[in-house]
Scaffold this motif. Structure first.
Motif, PDB file in Angstrom:
ATOM      1  N   SER A   3       0.797  -1.233   0.000  1.00  0.00           N
ATOM      2  CA  SER A   3       0.000   0.000   0.000  1.00  0.00           C
ATOM      3  C   SER A   3       0.826   1.278   0.000  1.00  0.00           C
ATOM      4  N   TRP A   4       2.058   1.190   0.461  1.00  0.00           N
ATOM      5  CA  TRP A   4       3.024   2.292   0.473  1.00  0.00           C
ATOM      6  C   TRP A   4       2.403   3.559   1.035  1.00  0.00           C
ATOM      7  N   GLU A   5       2.322   4.628   0.270  1.00  0.00           N
ATOM      8  CA  GLU A   5       1.762   5.892   0.770  1.00  0.00           C
ATOM      9  C   GLU A   5       0.240   5.950   0.670  1.00  0.00           C
ATOM     10  N   GLY A   6      -0.365   4.962   0.029  1.00  0.00           N
ATOM     11  CA  GLY A   6      -1.813   4.918  -0.066  1.00  0.00           C
ATOM     12  C   GLY A   6      -2.412   5.712  -1.218  1.00  0.00           C
ATOM     13  N   LEU A   7      -1.606   6.096  -2.184  1.00  0.00           N
ATOM     14  CA  LEU A   7      -2.139   6.919  -3.276  1.00  0.00           C
ATOM     15  C   LEU A   7      -3.101   6.147  -4.174  1.00  0.00           C
ATOM     16  N   SER A   8      -2.802   4.887  -4.467  1.00  0.00           N
ATOM     17  CA  SER A   8      -3.749   4.063  -5.239  1.00  0.00           C
ATOM     18  C   SER A   8      -5.015   3.825  -4.432  1.00  0.00           C
ATOM     19  N   VAL A  24      -2.858  -4.017   2.850  1.00  0.00           N
ATOM     20  CA  VAL A  24      -1.905  -4.893   3.519  1.00  0.00           C
ATOM     21  C   VAL A  24      -0.496  -4.401   3.205  1.00  0.00           C
ATOM     22  N   ASP A  25       0.273  -4.109   4.242  1.00  0.00           N
ATOM     23  CA  ASP A  25       1.652  -3.662   4.051  1.00  0.00           C
ATOM     24  C   ASP A  25       2.374  -3.757   5.389  1.00  0.00           C
ATOM     25  N   THR A  26       3.686  -3.859   5.334  1.00  0.00           N
ATOM     26  CA  THR A  26       4.500  -3.787   6.550  1.00  0.00           C
ATOM     27  C   THR A  26       4.924  -2.348   6.815  1.00  0.00           C
ATOM     28  N   GLY A  88       3.135  -5.835  -3.659  1.00  0.00           N
ATOM     29  CA  GLY A  88       3.964  -5.867  -2.456  1.00  0.00           C
ATOM     30  C   GLY A  88       5.410  -6.100  -2.832  1.00  0.00           C
ATOM     31  N   SER A  89       6.027  -7.059  -2.181  1.00  0.00           N
ATOM     32  CA  SER A  89       7.400  -7.423  -2.519  1.00  0.00           C
ATOM     33  C   SER A  89       7.451  -7.838  -3.985  1.00  0.00           C
ATOM     34  N   HIS A  90       8.504  -7.431  -4.661  1.00  0.00           N
ATOM     35  CA  HIS A  90       8.645  -7.751  -6.079  1.00  0.00           C
ATOM     36  C   HIS A  90       9.529  -8.965  -6.324  1.00  0.00           C
ATOM     37  N   VAL A  95       6.040 -12.925  -4.818  1.00  0.00           N
ATOM     38  CA  VAL A  95       4.987 -12.691  -5.814  1.00  0.00           C
ATOM     39  C   VAL A  95       4.174 -13.964  -6.049  1.00  0.00           C
ATOM     40  N   ILE A  96       4.831 -15.111  -6.118  1.00  0.00           N
ATOM     41  CA  ILE A  96       4.092 -16.354  -6.370  1.00  0.00           C
ATOM     42  C   ILE A  96       3.162 -16.676  -5.202  1.00  0.00           C
TER      43      ILE A  96
END
Length: 160
Positions: A3-8, A24-26, A88-90, A95-96
């Motif tokens: 989610s990072w900064e929540g802009l999306s 969901v984010d750390t 999330g993590s790339h 990702v899987i």
């Protein structure tokens, strides 16, 4: 997921007044953030505060889950979602897991969006998101319909 900064999230909640959202984010940043490749330490140390501030107008329609996507999936295995956005993590391994577990929680007819499908950060192609996403698509080949492919990959779940 991611989610990072929540802009999306802000865009979704602002554009769809009846939507509810689970983020969901750390808020710790991923590998590329911790090495300083994608952001500064100052930004990283304030990222969750930025998320909270950006999403404060929608607090009544928002569920914030602070933790890994893996722990979220384990604690919410009975929930079903209309849309799952994977950003999330790339790293391929993460990702899987996000793809498989997210697809399990996606309603039939729901949409799954993989962000950064063509993202290249790791020197080995197998470690980047496309490797995991392509593997997932083979595993679930009769369970989805491709909606769109570009830097993001969007699919619609047609069966379990």
């Amino acid at each position: 997921i991611g989610s990072w900064e929540g802009l999306s999230s802000y865009f979704i909640l602002h554009s769809l007044p009846n939507a509810t959202l689970t983020c969901v984010d750390t808020w710790e940043g991923a590998e590329e953030h911790k090495t300083g490749d994608a952001t500064t330490e100052d930004v990283l140390s304030n990222i969750e505060v930025s998320f909270d501030k950006n999403l404060s107008p929608f607090i009544d329609r928002l569920t914030k889950y602070k933790g890994t996507s893996f722990s979220f999936f384990n604690e919410n295995s009975e929930k079903k979602f209309d849309v799952v956005y994977v950003d999330g993590s790339h790293h391929c391994n993460d990702v899987i897991v996000d793809a498989i577990k997210g697809f399990e929680l996606l309603k039939t007819g729901g949409i799954m969006i993989f962000d950064d499908y063509l993202w290249q950060y790791y020197p080995k192609d197998i470690d980047n998101p496309a490797a995991a996403i392509n593997c997932f698509l083979k595993l679930k080949q009769d369970s989805y319909k491709v909606v769109r492919v570009y830097y993001q990959l969007i699919i619609k779940k047609i069966s379990d």
